[in-house]
Structures are given as structure tokens and as C-alpha cells.
Design a protein around this motif. Structure first.
Motif, short mmCIF file in Angstrom:
data_model
loop_
_atom_site.label_atom_id
_atom_site.label_comp_id
_atom_site.label_asym_id
_atom_site.label_seq_id
_atom_site.Cartn_x
_atom_site.Cartn_y
_atom_site.Cartn_z
N VAL A 306 60.89 27.66 46.09
CA VAL A 306 59.94 28.59 46.71
C VAL A 306 58.73 27.78 47.17
CG1 VAL A 306 58.50 30.64 46.37
CG2 VAL A 306 60.72 30.46 45.20
N ILE A 307 58.46 27.83 48.48
CA ILE A 307 57.37 27.05 49.07
C ILE A 307 56.40 28.01 49.77
CG2 ILE A 307 56.77 25.24 50.72
CD1 ILE A 307 59.63 24.18 50.44
N VAL A 308 55.10 27.76 49.60
CA VAL A 308 54.09 28.60 50.25
C VAL A 308 52.83 27.78 50.49
CG1 VAL A 308 53.09 29.44 48.08
CG2 VAL A 308 52.93 30.86 50.14
N GLY A 309 52.11 28.11 51.57
CA GLY A 309 50.82 27.49 51.82
C GLY A 309 49.72 28.24 51.11
N ASP A 310 48.74 27.52 50.59
CA ASP A 310 47.68 28.19 49.82
C ASP A 310 46.72 28.98 50.70
OD1 ASP A 310 46.26 26.12 50.99
OD2 ASP A 310 45.23 25.51 49.14
N GLU A 311 46.82 28.82 52.02
CA GLU A 311 45.97 29.58 52.95
C GLU A 311 46.79 30.57 53.78
OE1 GLU A 311 42.75 29.45 52.99
OE2 GLU A 311 42.51 27.77 51.60
N ASP A 312 47.97 30.92 53.31
CA ASP A 312 48.85 31.82 54.05
C ASP A 312 48.27 33.25 54.00
OD1 ASP A 312 50.94 33.41 55.07
OD2 ASP A 312 52.48 32.12 54.19
N LEU A 313 47.96 33.80 55.18
CA LEU A 313 47.41 35.15 55.26
C LEU A 313 48.48 36.22 55.44
CD1 LEU A 313 44.33 34.54 57.62
CD2 LEU A 313 44.33 34.76 55.13
N LEU A 314 49.70 35.82 55.78
CA LEU A 314 50.76 36.78 56.08
C LEU A 314 51.66 37.03 54.87
CD1 LEU A 314 51.70 35.69 59.71
CD2 LEU A 314 49.93 37.28 58.94
N THR A 315 52.03 35.98 54.17
CA THR A 315 52.77 36.12 52.90
C THR A 315 52.03 35.26 51.88
OG1 THR A 315 54.29 34.35 53.61
CG2 THR A 315 55.02 36.63 53.92
N PRO A 316 50.96 35.81 51.29
CA PRO A 316 50.08 35.02 50.43
C PRO A 316 50.78 34.43 49.21
CG PRO A 316 49.07 37.12 51.04
CD PRO A 316 50.50 37.18 51.46
N VAL A 317 50.07 33.50 48.55
CA VAL A 317 50.59 32.82 47.37
C VAL A 317 51.06 33.82 46.32
CG1 VAL A 317 49.95 31.34 45.43
CG2 VAL A 317 49.18 30.76 47.73
N GLU A 318 50.37 34.95 46.21
CA GLU A 318 50.74 35.95 45.20
C GLU A 318 52.17 36.45 45.39
OE1 GLU A 318 46.50 35.54 45.58
OE2 GLU A 318 47.98 36.12 47.09
N HIS A 319 52.64 36.46 46.62
CA HIS A 319 54.01 36.91 46.88
C HIS A 319 55.03 35.88 46.40
CE1 HIS A 319 53.33 40.51 49.64
NE2 HIS A 319 52.14 40.14 49.21
N ALA A 320 54.71 34.60 46.56
CA ALA A 320 55.58 33.55 46.04
C ALA A 320 55.60 33.59 44.52
CB ALA A 320 55.11 32.19 46.53
N GLU A 321 54.43 33.82 43.92
CA GLU A 321 54.36 33.89 42.46
C GLU A 321 55.14 35.09 41.92
OE1 GLU A 321 49.96 31.79 41.90
OE2 GLU A 321 50.12 33.98 42.08
N ALA A 322 55.12 36.19 42.68
CA ALA A 322 55.88 37.38 42.26
C ALA A 322 57.38 37.09 42.26
CB ALA A 322 55.56 38.55 43.18
N ILE A 323 57.84 36.33 43.25
CA ILE A 323 59.25 35.94 43.28
C ILE A 323 59.59 35.10 42.05
CG2 ILE A 323 60.94 34.49 44.49
CD1 ILE A 323 59.57 35.33 47.12
N CYS A 324 58.71 34.17 41.70
CA CYS A 324 58.97 33.27 40.58
C CYS A 324 58.86 33.95 39.22
CB CYS A 324 58.04 32.05 40.65
SG CYS A 324 58.41 30.97 42.06
N ARG A 325 58.18 35.08 39.18
CA ARG A 325 58.17 35.84 37.93
C ARG A 325 59.53 36.45 37.66
NH1 ARG A 325 52.74 37.07 39.28
NH2 ARG A 325 53.33 38.98 40.41
N VAL A 326 60.25 36.80 38.72
CA VAL A 326 61.62 37.30 38.57
C VAL A 326 62.57 36.14 38.34
CG1 VAL A 326 63.47 38.64 39.67
CG2 VAL A 326 61.08 39.27 40.06
N LEU A 327 62.25 34.98 38.91
CA LEU A 327 63.10 33.79 38.81
C LEU A 327 62.31 32.66 38.14
CD1 LEU A 327 64.56 33.87 42.45
CD2 LEU A 327 65.71 34.63 40.36
#
Length: 368
Positions: A306-327
């Protein structure tokens, strides 16, 4: 006599007035910002010898093979294939909304250097060189079935790694929801990489706007969708006429760095501009309604990146972290100073983790 519309799921006249006022205030603020940034536009947009990508052949990589795959609903998808047909591993690249195959420009160059890897990339319906629906709205559910068709027709056997950016990651989740038997140890999909993507709750994304303005988005979706279809030719002409504004918005919402290559921004802006307004309007509702957290469990036994930019305004870091909470076994990589097109903006950082991830999944290959 004028009467107030009952609040039976529709906006009342008073609510419309409030929304109009909020939008007006926000528009005034945006206009002021645009006016200020326009002063700097000539300098920011100018391509100079200092631009590291001034000679980069964006959109001109070519492919070993070009193929057309027809979906169940009769759309022709443009597919490009690189590598040995007998390669033991195929990587399928699934791009995001308002983009095309070119999203993975640098990753295709990387994957071509990895021994034992074959690459399949395709344009989503309504994007790039693929066909468009004549009527109705697009759905991520259908895109999941389209991905299955692409895999079946281009890679009838052997393990596959799926790499999805933004909406492309959502499409992979839709495939997992429909065909969980494809995922897991010893199954067709041996690994998944999700780049700047989300498993749901897109309606909560503010896009960097004031929360009060972001909240009115969901009730207005039917209006946006219908108006977008009806006025598409007008909007398309406006988008072409106001290229400076389009360029600035691309830089604002696609990138996180304060200094970014003008060539790179222009390349992403061209991909955005080539997606017709009526296509954009017919995708909005399915993206906003996307919610596939349960489907993530199909990845539990597969290596997941799971890769995300820390300045992503469209799919913010919180969305990547939510995926990793399931995985919890997934590898999370947050790239500093990166926006939504992280795999273009900071391709070195993305390639540094994607390369070893793929090499480790090549059957018979030496682990990285």
C-alpha cells in the motif's frame, strides 16, 4: 403563489440558498487564489533546461504488442503488452480516474528491466483509447468484471500481480469481491499493490476544501451527474479554453511538492483533459458510493503493498491506513511531499519498493 418544497429528500428553497451562498463564498476565494497564481503561471509553467523531464518521452513508450479486448457490455478496451509471452509472472496495471495507461510511465520502464516479468496495461472504459458507453453510468462493479476479462484474455495461465492506482485499486477490490477464489497463496493473483487508493468513505474526502462545502457534495451528485451529461460539449470547450486554470488545478490536486517538473504537470493535465466531460460525470456517483472494506479480506493471504503520498488530497493517508487496519500484514509506504500521482511525482521512491515487491513474486526468482 410560491410554496416551499417539502424536505422529502430534496433540497428546500432555503437549503438551496444556503448551498448557493457557501459555493459563492468558496468560489470567490478560489477565484482570488487563481488570480494570484496566474501572475506566477508564466514562470511556473515554462519548461527550461532545469526541468528533469523536458525530454522524457511521455505517452510514447510503445509496446511489444497492442490488443483489443471486448468487454461483456460491448466496449473495446485498448491493451498494451510488454515482455516474453512465456514469462512466469504477469503484472497487470490498472489506472485511475481521468487518467490512462500513461499513469504508469515510469513503472513500465522499471518492470521491463525485471527478468521473468510480462506487463499488461489497459485503458479503462471511457479513458485513453478505449471505448465509451453510449448511455447510462459507469460502475466500479462493471470495471471489476472488465478487469477479469482482461486477465482471462491476455493471461490465460500463470500467476498475476495486480497494481492499481486510485480508482484502479478500487477496481481490484471489486474483482476480489466478485471472484475471491482468484486471490491467495497458490491462486492466480499472487500479489496486490494499491497506490493512492481507497476502500471506501470517499464521501468524507474534503479535497482540501472547507468542510461545510465538502458536505454538500453528496446531495448534489445527481445534479452534477445529469448536468455534466447535458452540458458536456460546453464544458469540454471551456476546459480546452482555460488551460492555465486546468494546469493549476492539476498541480494543486495531483502533486504534493512545492517544486515540480512543468513537463510532468502538463503530461498529467493532458491525460485529464482527454477524458470527456460526459465520461467524468458518469463516473462520479460510483466512485463516491465505493465501499469495499469486506473485499479486502480476500488479500489476507496475498502479499500486499500500500503506497500513498503524505500530501494526497484525493485519497488521503487515512484511507491507506484504513486499508492496513483490515490487512495488518500489508506493507504501508508513505512517500513524503507527494500528492495523488505519487508514482509519477516521486517514481524513484515508488519504484524502490515496487521493484523488490514484484521480484519476490517471480516464480523461481531470487528473493530481493
Amino acid at each position: 403563489m410560491t410554496t416551499e418544497t417539502p424536505t422529502n429528500g430534496r433540497f428546500s428553497k432555503r437549503k438551496v440558498g444556503i448551498v448557493s451562498a457557501v459555493v459563492g463564498v468558496a468560489a470567490a476565494g478560489i477565484a482570488a487564489g487563481v488570480a494570484t497564481e496566474r501572475i506566477l503561471m508564466g514562470r511556473n509553467r515554462r519548461i527550461t533546461d532545469a526541468d528533469p523531464y523536458k525530454d522524457e518521452p511521455f505517452g510514447a513508450l510503445g509496446a511489444d504488442e497492442t490488443r483489443t479486448v471486448t468487454t461483456a457490455d460491448g466496449l473495446d478496451l485498448h491493451v498494451e503488452i510488454d515482455g516474453d509471452p512465456a514469462a512466469p509472472l504477469t503484472v497487470v496495471l490498472v489506472h485511475g480516474f481521468c487518467l490512462d495507461i500513461g499513469t504508469f510511465h515510469f513503472q513500465r520502464k522499471l518492470l521491463r528491466t525485471i527478468r521473468g516479468v510480462r506487463i499488461v496495461a489497459y485503458d479503462q472504459p471511457g479513458h485513453g483509447l478505449s471505448g465509451r458507453l453510449r448511455s447510462g453510468e459507469y460502475s466500479i462493479q462493471q470495471l471489476g468484471r472488465d478487469l477479469r476479462t482482461v486477465i482471462d484474455e491476455t493471461t490465460p495461465a500463470g500467476p498475476v500481480v495486480l497494481v492499481g492506482h486510485s480508482m484502479g485499486g478500487m477496481v481490484i477490490m471489486a474483482l476480489a469481491e466478485q471472484s475471491p477464489e482468484l486471490f491467495g497463496v497458490g491462486q492466480r493473483v499472487s500479489g496486490v499493490a494499491l497506490v493512492a487508493s481507497s476502500a471506501g468513505e470517499m464521501s468524507g474526502v474534503t479535497f482540501g476544501l472547507p468542510k461545510v462545502l465538502a458536505k454538500v457534495r453528496t446531495p448534489l451528485l445527481p445534479v452534477i451527474t445529469n448536468a455534466g451529461r447535458l452540458t458536456a460539449p460546453v464544458w469540454d470547450r471551456a476546459r480546452q479554453a482555460h488551460t492555465d486554470l486546468a494546469w493549476m488545478l492539476t498541480k494543486r490536486y495531483g502533486f504534493g511538492s512545492t517544486k515540480v517538473s512543468p513537463s510532468l504537470v502538463s503530461y498529467v493535465e493532458r491525460m485529464n483533459a482527454s477524458t470527456p466531460t460526459d465520461v467524468v460525470a458518469r463516473y462520479v456517483r460510483t466512485i463516491d458510493a465505493h465501499n469495499r472494506f469486506p473485499a479486502l479480506t480476500s488479500f489476507e493471504d496475498s502479499p500486499t503493498l500500500v503506497i500513498v503520498g503524505d500530501e494526497d488530497l484525493l485519497t488521503p493517508v487515512e484511507h491507506a491506513e484504513a486499508i492496513c487496519r483490515v490487512l495488518p500484514l500489508a506493507q504501508l509506504v508513505v512517500v513524503p511531499n507527494a500528492g495523488h500521482v505519487v508514482m509519477l511525482e516521486h517514481h524513484e521512491a515508488v519504484d524502490a519498493v515496487l521493484g523488490p515487491f514484484v521480484r519476490n513474486l517471480v516464480p523461481g526468482g531470487a528473493p530481493s
